[in-house]
Scaffold this active site. Structure first.
Site, PDB file in Angstrom:
ATOM      1  N   CYS A 189       0.871  -1.148   0.249  1.00  0.00           N
ATOM      2  CA  CYS A 189       0.053  -0.273   0.082  1.00  0.00           C
ATOM      3  C   CYS A 189       0.763   1.301  -0.078  1.00  0.00           C
ATOM      4  O   CYS A 189       0.334   2.338  -0.286  1.00  0.00           O
ATOM      5  CB  CYS A 189      -0.840  -0.052   1.349  1.00  0.00           C
ATOM      6  SG  CYS A 189       0.023   0.076   2.808  1.00  0.00           S
ATOM      7  N   CYS A 335      13.206   5.905  -6.303  1.00  0.00           N
ATOM      8  CA  CYS A 335      11.584   6.040  -5.715  1.00  0.00           C
ATOM      9  C   CYS A 335      11.677   6.069  -4.396  1.00  0.00           C
ATOM     10  O   CYS A 335      12.703   6.204  -3.867  1.00  0.00           O
ATOM     11  CB  CYS A 335      10.843   4.739  -6.499  1.00  0.00           C
ATOM     12  SG  CYS A 335      11.119   3.389  -5.809  1.00  0.00           S
TER      13      CYS A 335
END
Length: 367
Positions: A189, A335
């Protein structure tokens, strides 16, 4: 062995004592039970709250992570005052206020093959509230070796899963997933998001399974996987057959369990590092070479690292921005945690790009 209830405990748990399937004997079973909850995050918070309220006598909490502001959308045990603090420590403080009759054992550390068996042996039931495959396989295998029932939960965007593994000769996690998915193919998530109430819905289901096992009532989800769709408010149950060869494979590692490498097994860690670079290595490289650093996070994501002079191209926008990527230079793809960058590298390689290097662990490792 059951523990007798005090008069104050009888009053506190009076609504349980009124139930014919619980009663005083059942509440004493709960008081005598020892449950380990792995992860005090989205799933762990509701599990811990309901097991504490129900009167499970000893609850272990293991979590090395700290509370982040992005957690507060779903991890309702925490507040803004807890940001930056260890989740296991904060959870214990909050839960002691909820029920002073519970004994909490906290482990503000990372679960590894070196400590798992020693920790698990002190508990009757293990609850998996983790969010990555390497830890799920580790938890499963440690439960198989120590012969502990495992209450499993998982969430993804708007969907959740619940099951009970390794219960009275039933199926295990490896019976459902004998092999892990390709690294990065199923992000957690942190990368794709999750509906805030979903961990609560799935976590309370996990807590329910724990209570059923302790009280020996109802039918636990052993040999079954419950899949819940929050958008449709629908659920599906599929059967999971026990695969003896998977169980035997785990038991065969018992004597050398501490040396298992689950990150390598799940493809997170590679046997070679030609296309990986650490934050410390990158700090040295930027002083020596002229390189291009591409940030595939969304523009609003933090932290920003000004000295890296990164080109921001969100992952979904990469196909439309190939002209911004230098064909000749060495390219460091960045990232948040090093997962989306792997997906970007895979795509760019398919487009003929070379000299692509992933920042291991993502920008959060930059200190």
């Amino acid at each position: 062995m059951n523990q007798k209830l005090t008069d104050k405990e009888k009053y506190r748990y009076s609504r349980h004592l009124l139930l014919d399937k619980v009663g005083e004997v059942g509440q004493e079973k709960l008081k005598a039970a020892k449950v380990l909850v792995i992860g005090a995050g989205g799933l762990g918070c509701p599990v811990l709250q309901y097991l504490t309220a129900a009167g499970v006598g000893t609850i272990g909490i293991i979590d090395f992570d700290v509370v982040d502001e992005t957690n507060l959308q779903r991890q309702i045990l925490f507040t803004v005052n807890d940001i930056g603090k260890n989740k296991a420590i904060v959870a214990k403080e909050k839960l002691e206020l909820l029920n002073p009759y519970i004994k909490f054992e906290i482990y503000p550390e990372k679960l590894t093959p070196k400590n798992a068996l020693e920790i698990f042996k002190h508990y009757d039931i293990v609850v998996d509230g983790t969010d990555n495959f390497s830890t799920r396989y580790l938890v499963n295998d440690a439960c198989v070796i120590t012969q502990k029932p495992l209450v499993y939960g998982a969430i993804y965007k708007f969907e959740g899963q619940v099951s009970v593994f390794n219960y009275q000769g039933g199926s295990t996690y490896r019976c459902l997933f004998p092999e892990p998915p390709k690294a990065g193919s199923v992000p957690n998530c942190s990368y794709v998001g999750v509906l805030g109430v979903l961990p609560g819905l799935i976590g309370t289901q996990q807590a329910n399974e724990v209570l059923k096992i302790i009280l020996e009532i109802g039918v636990p989800l052993s040999g079954k996987l419950l899949i819940f769709d929050a958008l449709q408010s629908s659920s599906t149950i599929i059967k999971i057959n026990r695969l003896e060869e998977q169980v035997e494979k785990v038991l065969a590692t018992k004597n050398d369990f501490e040396n298992n490498d689950y990150e390598l097994f799940c493809g997170i860690k590679k046997t070679h590092h030609d296309n990986e670079i650490s934050a410390d290595e990158l700090k040295i490289l930027i002083k020596k070479e002229n390189i291009q650093i591409i940030d595939v996070r969304e523009e609003w994501e933090q932290p920003k690292v000004e000295e890296l002079n990164m080109v921001n191209i969100p992952l979904q926008s990469v196909p439309m921005n190939l002209d911004k990527i230098d064909k000749l230079q060495t390219k460091i793809i960045v990232c948040q945690h090093g997962v989306r960058s792997l997906k970007a590298i895979e795509y760019l390689e398919q487009q003929g790009f070379e000299n692509l290097i992933n920042l291991t662990g993502g920008i959060v490792t930059w200190k």
